[in-house]
Design a protein around this motif. Sequence first.
Motif, PDB file in Angstrom:
ATOM      1  N   GLN A   3      51.813  13.954  49.155  1.00 31.66           N
ATOM      2  CA  GLN A   3      50.678  14.124  50.083  1.00 31.66           C
ATOM      3  C   GLN A   3      50.497  15.609  50.052  1.00 31.66           C
ATOM      4  OE1 GLN A   3      49.480  10.736  52.758  1.00 31.66           O
ATOM      5  NE2 GLN A   3      51.523  10.931  53.008  1.00 31.66           N
ATOM      6  N   ASP A   4      49.290  15.973  50.236  1.00 41.35           N
ATOM      7  CA  ASP A   4      48.915  17.511  50.630  1.00 41.35           C
ATOM      8  C   ASP A   4      48.340  17.544  52.197  1.00 41.35           C
ATOM      9  OD1 ASP A   4      46.264  16.706  50.454  1.00 41.35           O
ATOM     10  OD2 ASP A   4      46.205  18.334  48.568  1.00 41.35           O
ATOM     11  N   ILE A   5      48.000  18.442  52.778  1.00 42.70           N
ATOM     12  CA  ILE A   5      47.334  18.536  54.106  1.00 42.70           C
ATOM     13  C   ILE A   5      46.097  17.610  54.116  1.00 42.70           C
ATOM     14  CG2 ILE A   5      45.958  20.463  53.770  1.00 42.70           C
ATOM     15  CD1 ILE A   5      47.213  21.361  56.613  1.00 42.70           C
ATOM     16  N   LEU A   6      45.329  17.507  53.084  1.00 48.79           N
ATOM     17  CA  LEU A   6      44.192  16.650  53.186  1.00 48.79           C
ATOM     18  C   LEU A   6      44.615  15.290  52.990  1.00 48.79           C
ATOM     19  CD1 LEU A   6      42.143  18.898  50.617  1.00 48.79           C
ATOM     20  CD2 LEU A   6      42.008  18.706  53.038  1.00 48.79           C
ATOM     21  N   GLY A   7      45.607  14.430  52.921  1.00 49.13           N
ATOM     22  CA  GLY A   7      46.171  13.327  52.875  1.00 49.13           C
ATOM     23  C   GLY A   7      46.110  12.742  51.581  1.00 49.13           C
ATOM     24  N   HIS A   8      45.859  13.524  50.551  1.00 47.93           N
ATOM     25  CA  HIS A   8      45.950  12.903  49.132  1.00 47.93           C
ATOM     26  C   HIS A   8      47.039  13.402  48.365  1.00 47.93           C
ATOM     27  CE1 HIS A   8      42.750  16.149  48.185  1.00 47.93           C
ATOM     28  NE2 HIS A   8      43.682  16.281  47.565  1.00 47.93           N
ATOM     29  N   VAL A   9      47.430  12.694  47.262  1.00 48.25           N
ATOM     30  CA  VAL A   9      48.584  13.215  46.426  1.00 48.25           C
ATOM     31  C   VAL A   9      48.074  14.476  45.881  1.00 48.25           C
ATOM     32  CG1 VAL A   9      49.563  12.897  44.372  1.00 48.25           C
ATOM     33  CG2 VAL A   9      49.085  10.966  45.814  1.00 48.25           C
ATOM     34  N   ASN A  10      49.108  15.469  45.992  1.00 46.96           N
ATOM     35  CA  ASN A  10      48.797  17.128  45.416  1.00 46.96           C
ATOM     36  C   ASN A  10      48.706  16.879  44.060  1.00 46.96           C
ATOM     37  OD1 ASN A  10      50.356  19.835  44.999  1.00 46.96           O
ATOM     38  ND2 ASN A  10      49.206  19.912  46.960  1.00 46.96           N
ATOM     39  N   ASN A  11      48.329  18.133  43.630  1.00 51.51           N
ATOM     40  CA  ASN A  11      48.265  18.572  42.165  1.00 51.51           C
ATOM     41  C   ASN A  11      49.353  18.831  41.667  1.00 51.51           C
ATOM     42  OD1 ASN A  11      47.979  21.025  43.681  1.00 51.51           O
ATOM     43  ND2 ASN A  11      48.099  21.757  41.373  1.00 51.51           N
ATOM     44  N   ALA A  12      50.240  19.062  42.181  1.00 48.92           N
ATOM     45  CA  ALA A  12      51.709  19.246  41.403  1.00 48.92           C
ATOM     46  C   ALA A  12      52.635  17.956  41.484  1.00 48.92           C
ATOM     47  CB  ALA A  12      52.527  20.169  42.632  1.00 48.92           C
ATOM     48  N   ALA A  13      52.375  17.119  42.216  1.00 49.95           N
ATOM     49  CA  ALA A  13      52.657  15.542  42.312  1.00 49.95           C
ATOM     50  C   ALA A  13      52.051  14.974  40.902  1.00 49.95           C
ATOM     51  CB  ALA A  13      52.704  14.869  43.491  1.00 49.95           C
ATOM     52  N   ILE A  14      50.932  15.024  40.935  1.00 52.69           N
ATOM     53  CA  ILE A  14      50.289  14.588  39.629  1.00 52.69           C
ATOM     54  C   ILE A  14      50.908  15.072  38.319  1.00 52.69           C
ATOM     55  CG2 ILE A  14      48.038  14.387  38.284  1.00 52.69           C
ATOM     56  CD1 ILE A  14      47.386  13.031  41.051  1.00 52.69           C
ATOM     57  N   ALA A  15      51.139  16.185  38.249  1.00 51.93           N
ATOM     58  CA  ALA A  15      51.944  16.973  37.014  1.00 51.93           C
ATOM     59  C   ALA A  15      53.078  16.196  36.867  1.00 51.93           C
ATOM     60  CB  ALA A  15      51.832  18.435  37.175  1.00 51.93           C
ATOM     61  N   ILE A  16      54.020  16.106  38.024  1.00 46.72           N
ATOM     62  CA  ILE A  16      55.237  15.326  37.761  1.00 46.72           C
ATOM     63  C   ILE A  16      55.204  13.879  37.467  1.00 46.72           C
ATOM     64  CG2 ILE A  16      57.213  14.572  39.331  1.00 46.72           C
ATOM     65  CD1 ILE A  16      56.885  17.521  40.622  1.00 46.72           C
ATOM     66  N   TYR A  17      54.101  13.269  37.902  1.00 48.52           N
ATOM     67  CA  TYR A  17      53.998  11.767  37.576  1.00 48.52           C
ATOM     68  C   TYR A  17      53.845  11.599  36.049  1.00 48.52           C
ATOM     69  CZ  TYR A  17      52.737  10.508  42.461  1.00 48.52           C
ATOM     70  OH  TYR A  17      52.649  10.250  43.769  1.00 48.52           O
ATOM     71  N   LEU A  18      52.943  12.656  35.083  1.00 46.51           N
ATOM     72  CA  LEU A  18      52.612  13.070  34.266  1.00 46.51           C
ATOM     73  C   LEU A  18      54.026  13.321  33.131  1.00 46.51           C
ATOM     74  CD1 LEU A  18      49.091  14.567  34.422  1.00 46.51           C
ATOM     75  CD2 LEU A  18      49.575  12.306  33.260  1.00 46.51           C
ATOM     76  N   GLU A  19      54.718  14.194  33.971  1.00 45.35           N
ATOM     77  CA  GLU A  19      56.078  14.708  33.153  1.00 45.35           C
ATOM     78  C   GLU A  19      56.951  13.598  33.136  1.00 45.35           C
ATOM     79  OE1 GLU A  19      58.965  18.478  33.613  1.00 45.35           O
ATOM     80  OE2 GLU A  19      58.658  17.126  35.400  1.00 45.35           O
ATOM     81  N   HIS A  20      57.270  12.917  34.254  1.00 41.38           N
ATOM     82  CA  HIS A  20      58.077  11.576  34.270  1.00 41.38           C
ATOM     83  C   HIS A  20      57.642  10.643  33.042  1.00 41.38           C
ATOM     84  CE1 HIS A  20      60.661   8.614  36.488  1.00 41.38           C
ATOM     85  NE2 HIS A  20      59.848   7.989  35.976  1.00 41.38           N
TER      86      HIS A  20
END
Length: 144
Positions: free
Chosen positions: A29-46
């Motif tokens: 999560q980021d400061i706004l309480g939603h999943v951060n764009n960097a985490a989204i990129a990691i999900y896709l990479e995984h």
Amino acid sequence: MAETVAEFEPRQRSSYRRFTTIPIRFADQDILGHVNNAAIAIYLEHARCEHLIPRLISPAAPHLNIVLARIIIDYLKEIRYPGTVDVGVRITHTGTKSFVISGGIFLGDVCCAISQATIVFFDTQTRRSIEPTDDVRMRIAELK
């Protein structure tokens, strides 16, 4: 010879044949309480790596690997902790030394993000792009 998958709709769960389920971590999560764009990129990479890496193993090409040359991510809907996401992958274009693998991140049937990643076959000894062996090309094609 280049080949593109016809009638692929990246926002439709039914367009993907292979999925990886990933737990959403509190730390994503980021400061706004939603999943951060960097985490989204990691999900896709995984998901890409889970489905691609086992298909690269070939005694005929011990130095064959892949590199990410380009990625486009469209963020469509907010993802929040806790829960899991399903990440679909599908190869949508193949070339001689590269291919495009598309990804979709889903909460149930709701598409939250889509991506297109250009992947290049790479020789770890010569540090140059190469054509894959026929057996690797055949296993990669299973993801179409």
